[in-house]
Enzyme design. Structure first.
Site, mmCIF file in Angstrom:
data_model
loop_
_atom_site.group_PDB
_atom_site.id
_atom_site.type_symbol
_atom_site.label_atom_id
_atom_site.label_comp_id
_atom_site.label_asym_id
_atom_site.label_seq_id
_atom_site.Cartn_x
_atom_site.Cartn_y
_atom_site.Cartn_z
ATOM 1 N N LYS A 141 -0.861 12.046 -6.101
ATOM 2 C CA LYS A 141 -0.493 12.714 -4.849
ATOM 3 C C LYS A 141 1.024 12.925 -4.838
ATOM 4 O O LYS A 141 1.530 13.748 -5.580
ATOM 5 C CB LYS A 141 -1.053 11.934 -3.676
ATOM 6 C CG LYS A 141 -2.577 12.145 -3.672
ATOM 7 C CD LYS A 141 -3.379 11.307 -2.739
ATOM 8 C CE LYS A 141 -4.851 11.670 -2.920
ATOM 9 N NZ LYS A 141 -5.765 10.691 -2.399
ATOM 10 N N HIS A 145 -1.442 8.007 0.725
ATOM 11 C CA HIS A 145 -0.665 9.068 1.375
ATOM 12 C C HIS A 145 0.679 8.596 1.919
ATOM 13 O O HIS A 145 1.395 9.368 2.551
ATOM 14 C CB HIS A 145 -1.496 9.709 2.495
ATOM 15 C CG HIS A 145 -2.781 10.280 1.981
ATOM 16 N ND1 HIS A 145 -2.862 11.539 1.445
ATOM 17 C CD2 HIS A 145 -4.014 9.731 1.860
ATOM 18 C CE1 HIS A 145 -4.103 11.756 1.035
ATOM 19 N NE2 HIS A 145 -4.814 10.671 1.275
ATOM 20 N N SER A 200 -6.234 9.719 5.423
ATOM 21 C CA SER A 200 -6.157 10.941 4.624
ATOM 22 C C SER A 200 -6.527 12.185 5.417
ATOM 23 O O SER A 200 -6.025 13.259 5.128
ATOM 24 C CB SER A 200 -7.043 10.817 3.390
ATOM 25 O OG SER A 200 -8.361 10.469 3.746
HETATM 26 C C1 LIG Z 1 -7.140 10.354 -2.823
HETATM 27 C C2 LIG Z 1 -7.450 9.017 -2.290
HETATM 28 C C3 LIG Z 1 -7.986 8.025 -3.099
HETATM 29 C C4 LIG Z 1 -8.448 8.288 -4.503
HETATM 30 O O1 LIG Z 1 -7.385 8.483 -5.361
HETATM 31 P P1 LIG Z 1 -7.592 9.350 -6.687
HETATM 32 O O2 LIG Z 1 -6.462 8.966 -7.550
HETATM 33 O O3 LIG Z 1 -7.550 10.775 -6.242
HETATM 34 O O4 LIG Z 1 -8.924 8.965 -7.245
HETATM 35 C C5 LIG Z 1 -8.133 6.769 -2.562
HETATM 36 N N1 LIG Z 1 -7.806 6.501 -1.287
HETATM 37 C C6 LIG Z 1 -7.316 7.448 -0.470
HETATM 38 C C7 LIG Z 1 -6.973 7.086 0.941
HETATM 39 C C8 LIG Z 1 -7.136 8.742 -0.931
HETATM 40 O O5 LIG Z 1 -6.686 9.682 -0.119
#
Ligand SMILES: *Cc1c(COP(=O)(O)O)cnc(C)c1O
Length: 385
Positions: free
Chosen positions: A236, A205, A177
């Protein structure tokens, strides 16, 4: 206690580590209104520009009309709506896995799955740069927790070789991330076969962005195995909210019984699932969006030419520019902000000490002109800071 909280906050400020929330008064998009000012933003994970898509807004409105606004009870009582069920089936088919299960957030999925599957006599093997919620899941599970250096297959193998744990789980971000690089998942799967381990892939991602029609990082590598369990977030690239876990039928059935963050929690409103079904269709039909995104990524990498700060080696929509110090990263972010461009400064503990960075996040909603503006202000910053 209150006094020590205050001291700790004051120290954070001195160290350049205090985080502040911006107040958003527009939809999440590439052009936003934050703290009452207009900005060109490179801050969101809305990689395909779906968070403000008119078709999805219309779907959410009509789904709320049909199903109300609240789930009202946990999934195991009466909260499991047909919209949730349809989405689970659609997601499993889309990522070519036997079954899928929805969670309200990615964070809840990771802590729920790892703590359900792993226990005291087991071991979790985690990349040092993994997302915090994978670590929290491992802590909750009480399994032995091993961390290996970033993407280091050799170090991981050494740990697996000496492990006497009953069950072993390798857990990794598929696309990191804060770095944007990709885990060596094919090598991890080989290690799983060799040492009878399982692979937990967090594709927050990669889902929607990588692989055929945006199926994600497993498809990017053409990986399939009953040893794989994947998680992807739906807040996302999918532009809405939530997450899903996909894997073998028996894994999903077990999680329905045992994942506490699933069992003891009210599911997201069914209207969100209906919206996500429409979003997954847009992802599947979104090859033109992914192709535009790839053009933007290549344009930034080819044309940004700073001497002081380097882009990290990433081919994904996450393009970090390493600055180093916390105050320096903040100063650069603040300078860009004064030029109307928002790029967040990411500091420890989110990234290792000494590697504070601007996390430039590109979206298919950006235009080439937006990237040109970003490059121009970064080049200006270099002569001024
Ligand atoms: C954003 C993210 C999460 C958490 O997801 P949410 O739906 O925002 O709680 C988990 N793992 C990674 C690698 C992330 O970037």
């Amino acid at each position: 206690m209150l006094n020590s909280l205050k001291l700790s906050l004051d120290q954070r400020k001195v160290d350049g580590l205090l985080r502040q929330r911006r107040l958003l008064d527009s939809p999440q998009a590439e052009h936003i209104v934050a703290n009452n000012e207009h900005f060109l933003s490179f801050c969101s994970n809305d990689y395909l520009g779906l968070a403000n898509h008119p078709d999805l807004i219309a779907t959410m409105q009509s789904a709320a009309q049909a199903s109300g606004v609240g789930s009202g009870a946990s999934n195991l009582i009466t909260g499991h709506h047909r919209y949730h069920d349809n989405l689970e089936k659609q997601l499993a088919k889309f990522v070519q896995m036997p079954a899928a299960l929805l969670f309200s957030t990615g964070y809840m999925a990771n802590i729920g799955v790892i703590s359900a599957l792993m226990g005291r006599n087991d071991a979790v093997f985690a990349d040092k740069l993994n997302h915090a919620c994978l670590n929290d899941g491992a802590f909750l599970s009480r399994a032995t927790f091993h961390r290996f250096p970033h993407n280091d297959v050799v170090a991981l193998e050494a740990l697996l070789k000496t492990s006497t744990a009953k069950h072993k789980l390798i857990a990794a971000d598929a696309v990191f991330s804060m770095d944007g690089d990709i885990s060596p998942l094919p090598e991890y799967l080989s290690l799983c076969e060799k040492y009878d381990a399982y692979l937990y892939v967090d594709d927050a991602h990669g889902f929607g962005v990588l692989g055929e029609h945006g199926q994600g990082t497993l498809n990017h590598f053409k990986l399939k195995s009953p040893r794989i369990i994947m998680m992807a977030t739906l807040g996302k690239a999918a532009g809405v909210a939530g997450a899903f876990v996909a894997g073998e039928q028996v894994v999903i059935e077990y999680l329905i019984q045992k994942a506490n963050s699933y069992v003891y929690s009210t599911p997201a409103p069914p209207a969100l699932s209906a919206t996500l079904s429409a979003s997954v269709n847009l992802i599947e039909q979104g090859d033109h969006l992914r192709s535009h995104l790839r053009t933007l990524i290549a344009y930034l990498k080819d044309n940004l030419n700073c001497k002081k700060w380097q882009l990290m080696p990433s081919d994904t929509a996450v393009q970090p520019l390493v600055v180093g110090g916390n105050h320096e990263a903040l100063a650069l972010s603040e300078y860009l902000q004064s030029c109307g461009v928002l790029v967040p400064a990411i500091r420890p503990p989110t990234v290792p000490v000494g590697t504070s960075r601007l996390r430039i996040s590109l979206s298919a909603a950006h235009s080439i002109e937006d990237i040109q503006k970003l490059i121009k202000v970064l080049h200006q910053a270099e002569t001024l800071l």
